[in-house]
Design an enzyme around this catalytic site. Structure first.
Site, mmCIF file in Angstrom:
data_model
loop_
_atom_site.group_PDB
_atom_site.id
_atom_site.type_symbol
_atom_site.label_atom_id
_atom_site.label_comp_id
_atom_site.label_asym_id
_atom_site.label_seq_id
_atom_site.Cartn_x
_atom_site.Cartn_y
_atom_site.Cartn_z
ATOM 1 N N ASP A 8 0.184 -35.425 81.356
ATOM 2 C CA ASP A 8 0.505 -36.779 81.822
ATOM 3 C C ASP A 8 -0.791 -37.452 82.278
ATOM 4 O OD1 ASP A 8 1.402 -39.047 83.083
ATOM 5 O OD2 ASP A 8 2.834 -38.025 84.399
ATOM 6 N N ASP A 102 1.892 -42.115 77.406
ATOM 7 C CA ASP A 102 0.879 -41.300 78.089
ATOM 8 C C ASP A 102 1.374 -39.920 78.524
ATOM 9 O OD1 ASP A 102 2.474 -42.165 80.252
ATOM 10 O OD2 ASP A 102 0.779 -42.000 81.617
ATOM 11 N N GLU A 103 2.486 -39.473 77.959
ATOM 12 C CA GLU A 103 2.977 -38.138 78.302
ATOM 13 C C GLU A 103 3.373 -37.394 77.030
ATOM 14 O OE1 GLU A 103 5.840 -38.371 82.073
ATOM 15 O OE2 GLU A 103 6.077 -40.036 80.688
HETATM 16 MG MG LIG Z 1 1.054 -41.109 83.628
#
Ligand SMILES: [Mg+2]
Length: 401
Positions: A8, A102-103
């Site tokens: 993350d 973003d993960e």
């Molecule tokens: Mg993040």
């Protein structure tokens, strides 16, 4: 026993901007969607120290942090970085699931021994992400995605944590329920009303009590409280009332024709989510918010329940064309309701069978490589200029919690 790893990015959009422009490094910055918009999409960690948060109005943010630098975000840059990150992950395992911009979840069960174990994989990925992209990442590792997500949640920013299977019970025992993935403030308030505030209590709560209170979701909650992954795709659809997505345009739009690309994109987001869960809807609603913030919605039935992107899209366009828009529009939403299970139905007509096979193929590619890797051409026209909310995710169904 599996080993799942979640990577993350910390303050992703802000970190990308700081990487690109050295003058922004170390300074409190807020990324906004466009120069017409006034809501913070992501704040850098320097800004978060002043209390600046995602979703905050820029005037409020400036009041908290007078030195805040506002930066207009650029989705092309974020998507480009996201794709480069995926290539990095694929060096550690072929089992990569892009969860949001973003993960990503990496199933490292079969490959982590090649790199010296789970923590070593996490350490290396963090180091490479920092070295190549200048971004701090948090890595959470666990026996499933729920625990991996929790491990990351508990150790961000710039964290690395492995919660082993035998540690799960101990870690969860005294943890507030709202720390769990998928348990929001409202659910935790409802849990509190029946005397449950800790994950341990949730895991031990009688299934009958949770079921009486939350329906089918009760069983999912109990599983989460035990650090188990609920039966991933419950197909019955009970408890799901609607599936919807909305977007705020970078600038206000005036005619349905201008909105067509957006409507198709939203229809695809709704359709693919419904397909993923084996659900369809009998009714389409379009939510319109004018420049003046006056908001209304119109609905139209589709006869049979469907999750076909194009049927949702055409119905939504019909609604929009007959709505008689009176003002420029700042936000549009597409929602399907009248939800019922549609999986396992074999279409009768050849044309429908071909469409179903096409959708299945597109979904398969996008599940593996990220949403909109394969999509319809009209979606491409305007979509890249839109705003991806950090919380935006390719999967997940809104429940009636
Ligand atoms: Mg993040």
């Amino acid at each position: 026993m599996r080993t799942m790893l979640l990577v993350d990015m910390d303050a992703f959009f802000a970190s990308v901007e700081q990487r690109r422009n050295p003058a922004l490094r170390g300074r409190p910055i807020g990324v906004i969607g466009s120069d017409h918009r006034t809501v913070i999409t992501t704040a850098s960690y320097e800004a978060r120290r002043y209390g600046v948060k995602t979703g905050m109005n820029i005037y409020e943010a400036k009041r908290l942090c007078p030195g805040l630098v506002l930066v207009i975000g650029d989705n092309d840059r974020y998507i480009h970085t996201s794709e480069a990150l995926k290539d990095l992950y694929l060096r550690y395992t072929p089992e990569v699931e892009i969860y949001s911009v973003d993960e990503a979840f990496l199933d490292i069960t079969g490959s982590c021994h090649l790199f010296g174990g789970p923590l070593e994989v996490g350490r290396r990925i963090k180091e490479e992400v920092k070295g190549l992209f200048g971004i701090n990442a948090t890595v959470g590792i666990g026996p499933n995605r729920v625990v991996a997500k929790l491990a990351a949640e508990l150790s961000k920013p710039d964290g690395l944590r492995w919660i082993k299977a035998e540690e799960v019970e101990g870690v969860l025992a005294d943890l507030p329920t709202e720390m769990l993935w998928g348990v929001g403030r409202r659910v935790s308030e409802r849990l509190r009303a029946i005397g449950i505030t800790r994950c341990g209590e949730l895991g031990r709560a009688p299934a009958g009590l949770l079921r009486a209170r939350f329906g089918i979701v009760g069983e999912r909650l109990k599983a989460l409280g035990q650090g188990r992954e609920p039966e991933a795709r419950d197909r019955c659809g009970e408890g799901v009332r609607s599936i919807g997505h909305s977007t705020t345009f970078p600038r206000d739009l005036c005619s349905p024709a201008e909105m067509e690309g957006w409507i198709l994109r939203l229809s695809e987001m709704v359709g693919s989510r419904a397909r993923r869960h084996g659900l369809g809807g009998r009714t389409v609603s379009v939510v319109v918010r004018y420049r003046s913030f006056e908001t209304f919605s119109r609905r139209k039935g589709m006869g049979q329940a469907t999750n076909d992107t194009h049927r949702i899209f055409h119905t939504a366009m019909d609604i929009l064309n007959s709505a008689g828009l009176k003002e420029p529009v700042r936000l549009l939403g597409v929602v399907i309701s009248g939800i019922e299970p549609v999986s396992g139905q074999v279409p009768i007509f050849e044309e429908q069978r071909r469409r179903a096979a096409l959708l299945e193929a597109v979904d398969g590619v996008n599940r593996r490589h990220g949403p909109f890797t394969l999509t319809w051409a009209p979606c491409l026209k305007r979509l890249r200029k839109g705003v991806i909310a950090p919380a935006w995710r390719p999967s997940g169904v809104r429940r009636s919690l």
